[in-house]
Design an enzyme around this catalytic site. Structure first.
Site, PDB file in Angstrom:
ATOM      1  N   LYS A  62       0.834  -1.208   0.000  1.00 58.66           N
ATOM      2  CA  LYS A  62       0.000   0.000   0.000  1.00 58.66           C
ATOM      3  C   LYS A  62       0.874   1.267   0.000  1.00 58.66           C
ATOM      4  CE  LYS A  62      -3.699   2.634   0.604  1.00 58.66           C
ATOM      5  NZ  LYS A  62      -3.259   3.791   1.330  1.00 58.66           N
TER       6      LYS A  62
ATOM      7  N   GLU B 226       1.405   6.772  -6.695  1.00 64.37           N
ATOM      8  CA  GLU B 226       0.345   7.777  -6.800  1.00 64.37           C
ATOM      9  C   GLU B 226       0.920   9.200  -6.735  1.00 64.37           C
ATOM     10  OE1 GLU B 226      -2.789   7.167  -3.752  1.00 64.37           O
ATOM     11  OE2 GLU B 226      -2.439   9.277  -3.282  1.00 64.37           O
TER      12      GLU B 226
END
Lengths: 292, 292, 292, 292
Positions: free
Chosen positions: A164, A171
């Site tokens: 993650k 991102e």
């Protein structure tokens, strides 16, 4: 199945809803929360039949550690704790060890989805022993998006939060990529309709993506983003990604540049550029701008 | 409508096919090409009824300049030339001016789509006067993907190639973002199945995108990319993006880092790191690795 | 004064020599060292009159921690320990606390000088309470270069190693600066004598510096650095500088770029550039170079 | 010898003084300058005995081109023009060619020294044919600093400005290095006297340099640089260095980061960070700061 859920903030509350829609029983607890189903961790534990699964959705660091400690006292051998918060992956091994000492299982789970998760599902990355993961599987299945993708058993304890974290690092750089391109297009006098350029990219291009769709949505709302300030916070994951890269001697120039751009965006005035200005002044008699 | 098409390479050949499927007539020419419909530019011009539209799909720089020069001699007032190649946006104003001197219109068009364009359509970004653009519109409509997005009139002459250039700059940084994340995941001992992590990201995450889909496809073919070398070419567009940023004083740290990573990937040995090694040796007596 | 010195490697051995030349007594100890003056820490402690000063010059991390632990048992209240090794600044507060529990003082000291220190003196940056620092002052005076500069009491415990760490971060970026400039000059066909360009910069320029002098020295030895590989190690300080910057939300683009360049220099083949190559291949059918 | 000097600004005026102190005759001209020795280029040329040497110290670009054009009309075969301004190296070949058509020689010369040059001498990097360089040598000898270094015949036409450009690129990254280090030290609560840390580095360290001396001087004047804004201009040379790197496929991460930091320092608000903020808002409902 039954699930204990600790933490009913924006994420936790929506996740409870999505899990219930799938037909499971959720006993939610959060201190001082009007929407809590019980009034204490002890009450939550008592409300669940053993062997239990308890999912944490609380802030990383001290808050999570504190709940892990308490659950270590309250739970029974054979129960499993899932940390679905944004914990640093290096915390996971410690939590797993502390709970294993009491024969309680531990699974770490990175959750992506934000405000869209309730309807579209949450992307899940989890780490831990297969035996513990399988106990949580029905909840993973309820939370994940429909379709084949959206959830992964990434490896041993810590792998979920690590994956993650890397997701968030990627991102950062993707957002920076669109942001840089947008600024350059806005600076070019030839290009008279930057918003429509972005919109056009949504089909047939190499860069089509959900983030591009969101950029178009943002520009539809405020074509030149005049209502925003160029100020971007950063979460722990971006920083941890850079630290993990340094630990592993992996060069991450684009991701790190994206993190540093956020740091700079939050400075009223840049100390380092004061020094550059001071040096220019010293050697060249270059004009400097005084603060006033 | 009728279109003259100069250049029948991988891109040009597929574009001819897609335009024809839409019901238009294409007269394709390329020197020494077996698939050419005519044997010279003159023959191509003669085969088209005025006012003509001629689309160039030839290498940027001298080759494009040469065809523009020739067409300037062969075409008639009222005709329109479209440069669909990868020309630098700064070439467009010059080409437009040269052709305008002969009352020939000019439109520049950036084309994205690669090997997927024939079936899925090509993303198009074009610049020029509305009058000239409208003459080419049926061809744009034939080439673009279905749906509302996929084509844009980005601004005046040069805007098309500028927008395509920025698209490619963004593409560089997005590719670099996934590449950095992949390397970091591969370096983490906790994460035992990096390919499945990538696959899981295809649903519900912030970073879902076509490039991610391609990454999964590549990993399905070669899980650890062991059959490839870490060597990446760069096209003019990446370099021009950085130069345009320097011209406009726009900071592009992530895109530039991505370009520089490609430069480094092509060096057998890094001259600058030899100097770093030499300096370390000078001041610290640090061991250096000799070339042998 | 009398000094106990633990660690007699290249740095420690030369420091002992320089301190003795200044007229002080040094009792040096290192395990398995032929040049040790005593054969155990206990023997070293017994050979010194209280209140003692003991200087550590051992590898950072476990080795230093181990000696701190042992000295905590052997020393007496009122003694002072100086850590002159390359410890991470975050270790210093812990060491100070552990020793303070036994009324033993602690000073951390960053030392710069390399192979040149014996003759020219060592630059010293130290942190700790004034009372402890003053006890070590004669040794600092013996080690430092002549002149007013060269030594500083930078702040509280940890400040010495922090300042030395930042020194090294700056050093990384300065080395990278010269290295980048050198590579670019070597690439320019107009510039026929890069070595003489570097030599000329030693007077009258903005960039004149000791590192430039070392670069000239290196080029005099090997004009095009053909005998070296472009391979550069990195020490903990460069990594810690980046981590400290991330902790403090300070953007360090040039220093971080320098660290990442070293990481890349040590990779036989770049995993991330394999991914870039794979993606280019997927969307464009670009030729890739197979590993063979 | 006799020298014609065009341009009597801060640099040109001081250079005239230093050349005269060495016993040479300088005929200085600048339009609208009270300190000019003559009132026109023609008058300057007439005042010099052939074969002449004329040194330009005027702004790069159009101003320099204009003087080159005029001198091409006024000078005689066998004369030599020296461009000592900050011209882009790519201009030099053109100027050399234009003048060679009239049998006039051309030498390009990068000059470093700023306000310190008059007393300390100017560092000189020049390019051109040996025959032309030797004609200017007495002036080079007068301008350069004492000692062996400080001047270099770097190569063919253009090499002088190229070398000076790279010098400035290195300078950018060195200034950035000190600036980053200073900001990080200022952010560390352990370090209580950053100015004294900088001062201490002036002896015995790897990073001792003239720029460090200037930093100490600046901090002595304004310990925390509170009287400055973090705003830094950039000259053409920094940008050209990046462009030259892109042309030669040489990665320059530290130098480019330094240039981009200056770009950012001049933005009231960062457009690209508005986009990052907008994207965060879209996917996460993250709070944004509105411009007001």
């Amino acid at each position: 199945m039954e699930l204990g859920l600790v933490g009913l903030g924006r994420m936790g509350g929506n996740m409870r809803e999505r899990i219930r829609r799938a037909g499971h029983t959720v006993v939610g607890y959060a201190p001082d929360s009007e929407s809590a189903d019980v009034h204490s961790l002890r009450e939550m534990v008592d409300a669940l039949a053993a062997p239990r699964v308890v999912w944490l959705m609380v802030p990383a660091g001290e808050a999570t550690q504190s709940v892990v400690n308490e659950l270590g006292e309250l739970l029974s051998p054979g129960d499993v704790v899932v940390d679905g918060g944004n914990s640093r992956w290096t915390d996971d091994a410690r939590h797993a060890e502390e709970l294993a000492a009491k024969s309680i299982g531990f699974v770490d789970c990175g959750v992506s989805g934000g405000v869209w998760g309730l309807e579209n599902g949450y992307a899940l990355m989890y780490g831990g022993e297969a035996e513990h993961v399988s106990r949580v599987q029905p909840v993973f299945d309820a939370l994940k998006p429909p379709g084949e993708a959206g959830a992964v058993h990434a490896g041993s304890v810590g792998a979920g939060h690590f994956a993650k974290m890397v997701h968030n690092g990627i991102e950062y750089a993707m957002m920076q990529a669109f942001a840089e391109g947008w600024e350059l297009l806005e600076a070019a006098e030839e290009v008279t309709d930057v918003r429509e350029v972005f919109r056009s990219w949504q089909e047939g291009t190499v860069i089509r993506s959900w983030l591009l769709d969101l950029a178009v949505r943002a520009l539809d709302d405020d074509e030149h983003l005049e209502r925003l300030r160029g100020y971007a916070a950063d979460s722990g994951e971006g920083r941890w990604t850079v630290e993990a890269a340094v630990d592993h001697a992996v060069p991450l120039p684009a991701i790190t540049a994206s993190l540093f751009a956020r740091f700079s965006s939050r400075q009223e005035d840049s100390p380092q550029m004061k020094m550059v200005a001071a040096l220019r002044n010293q050697f060249g008699g270059h004009a400097v701008r005084s603060s006033s």
